[in-house]
Write a protein that holds these residues in place. Structure first.
Motif, PDB file in Angstrom:
ATOM      1  N   GLY A  16       0.917  -1.132  -0.077  1.00 43.87           N
ATOM      2  CA  GLY A  16      -0.433   0.068   0.095  1.00 43.87           C
ATOM      3  C   GLY A  16       1.224   0.986   0.067  1.00 43.87           C
ATOM      4  N   SER A  17       0.201   2.307   0.122  1.00 44.44           N
ATOM      5  CA  SER A  17       0.526   3.724  -0.245  1.00 44.44           C
ATOM      6  C   SER A  17       0.039   4.856   1.431  1.00 44.44           C
ATOM      7  CB  SER A  17       0.373   4.532  -1.160  1.00 44.44           C
ATOM      8  OG  SER A  17       1.114   3.507  -2.274  1.00 44.44           O
ATOM      9  N   ARG A  19       1.648   9.179   2.598  1.00 37.90           N
ATOM     10  CA  ARG A  19       1.707  10.076   2.144  1.00 37.90           C
ATOM     11  C   ARG A  19       1.968  11.134   2.946  1.00 37.90           C
ATOM     12  NH1 ARG A  19       0.847  15.928  -0.817  1.00 37.90           N
ATOM     13  NH2 ARG A  19      -0.551  16.378   0.187  1.00 37.90           N
ATOM     14  N   ARG A  67      10.777   4.141  -4.620  1.00 40.48           N
ATOM     15  CA  ARG A  67       9.344   3.611  -3.867  1.00 40.48           C
ATOM     16  C   ARG A  67       9.249   4.790  -2.757  1.00 40.48           C
ATOM     17  NH1 ARG A  67       8.291   0.592   0.731  1.00 40.48           N
ATOM     18  NH2 ARG A  67      10.974   0.497   1.450  1.00 40.48           N
ATOM     19  N   PHE A  68       9.793   5.305  -2.528  1.00 40.59           N
ATOM     20  CA  PHE A  68       9.358   7.091  -2.073  1.00 40.59           C
ATOM     21  C   PHE A  68       9.742   8.284  -2.395  1.00 40.59           C
ATOM     22  CE2 PHE A  68      10.234   5.277   3.086  1.00 40.59           C
ATOM     23  CZ  PHE A  68       8.942   4.202   2.905  1.00 40.59           C
ATOM     24  N   GLN A  82       5.906  10.872  -0.372  1.00 39.44           N
ATOM     25  CA  GLN A  82       5.358   9.915  -0.156  1.00 39.44           C
ATOM     26  C   GLN A  82       5.499   7.853  -0.328  1.00 39.44           C
ATOM     27  OE1 GLN A  82       1.712  10.395  -2.157  1.00 39.44           O
ATOM     28  NE2 GLN A  82       1.962   8.141  -1.878  1.00 39.44           N
ATOM     29  N   MET A  83       4.964   7.643   0.075  1.00 32.83           N
ATOM     30  CA  MET A  83       5.472   6.135  -0.068  1.00 32.83           C
ATOM     31  C   MET A  83       4.712   5.167  -0.265  1.00 32.83           C
ATOM     32  SD  MET A  83       6.538   6.427   4.380  1.00 32.83           S
ATOM     33  CE  MET A  83       5.175   5.949   4.435  1.00 32.83           C
ATOM     34  N   ASN A  84       5.590   4.392  -1.131  1.00 31.98           N
ATOM     35  CA  ASN A  84       4.562   3.689  -2.576  1.00 31.98           C
ATOM     36  C   ASN A  84       5.208   1.849  -1.834  1.00 31.98           C
ATOM     37  OD1 ASN A  84       2.835   5.060  -3.361  1.00 31.98           O
ATOM     38  ND2 ASN A  84       4.635   5.660  -5.252  1.00 31.98           N
ATOM     39  N   SER A  85       4.136   0.947  -2.652  1.00 29.56           N
ATOM     40  CA  SER A  85       4.652  -0.774  -2.448  1.00 29.56           C
ATOM     41  C   SER A  85       5.412  -0.130  -0.776  1.00 29.56           C
ATOM     42  CB  SER A  85       6.654  -0.711  -3.530  1.00 29.56           C
ATOM     43  OG  SER A  85       5.391  -0.317  -4.419  1.00 29.56           O
ATOM     44  N   LEU A  86       4.956  -0.096   0.237  1.00 30.98           N
ATOM     45  CA  LEU A  86       5.486  -0.282   1.747  1.00 30.98           C
ATOM     46  C   LEU A  86       5.459  -2.426   1.769  1.00 30.98           C
ATOM     47  CD1 LEU A  86       3.320   2.450   2.895  1.00 30.98           C
ATOM     48  CD2 LEU A  86       5.606   2.627   3.385  1.00 30.98           C
TER      49      LEU A  86
END
Length: 121
Positions: A16-17, A19, A67-68, A82-86
């Motif tokens: 998940g993501s 912010r 990812r970030f 922004q943090m993706n693919s946590l």
């Protein structure tokens, strides 16, 4: 001096993501490089990402590259992460820090109180 307040943390599933936001007080926000750090339980605090005062230069720890994304809006005195693919290993308290430097050098002179990010597997 600048005061910093983080927000946007929470619980998210792996993949998940989120912010994160860090709002700064004062009229000197644009004179500081801004960094994000994190500290997991039982571990030392580590640098995550940094951005120059104008936003043209960024720096990331290898584990979050791709990812970030760090960004800033000097008109709003705010820096974002922004943090993706946590991943579960991203679980930590995240802190923003203002650095008295034009470019990020992985240091913090003023710190926020932190916001918890928990990634479940």
């Amino acid at each position: 001096q600048v005061q910093l307040v983080e927000s946007g943390g929470g619980l998210v599933q792996a993949g998940g993501s989120l912010r994160l936001s860090c709002a700064a007080s004062g009229r000197t926000f644009s004179t500081y490089a801004m960094n994000w750090f994190r500290q997991a339980p039982g571990k030392e605090r580590e640098f995550v990402a940094g951005i120059s005062r104008g936003g043209s230069t960024t720096d990331y720890v290898d584990s979050v590259k791709g990812r970030f994304t760090i960004s800033r809006d000097n008109a709003k005195n705010t820096v974002y992460l922004q943090m993706n693919s946590l991943k579960p290993e991203d679980t930590a308290v995240y802190y923003c820090a203002a650095e008295a430097s034009p470019r990020p050098q992985r240091r913090g002179h003023y710190w926020g109180q932190g916001t918890q990010v928990t990634v479940s597997s």
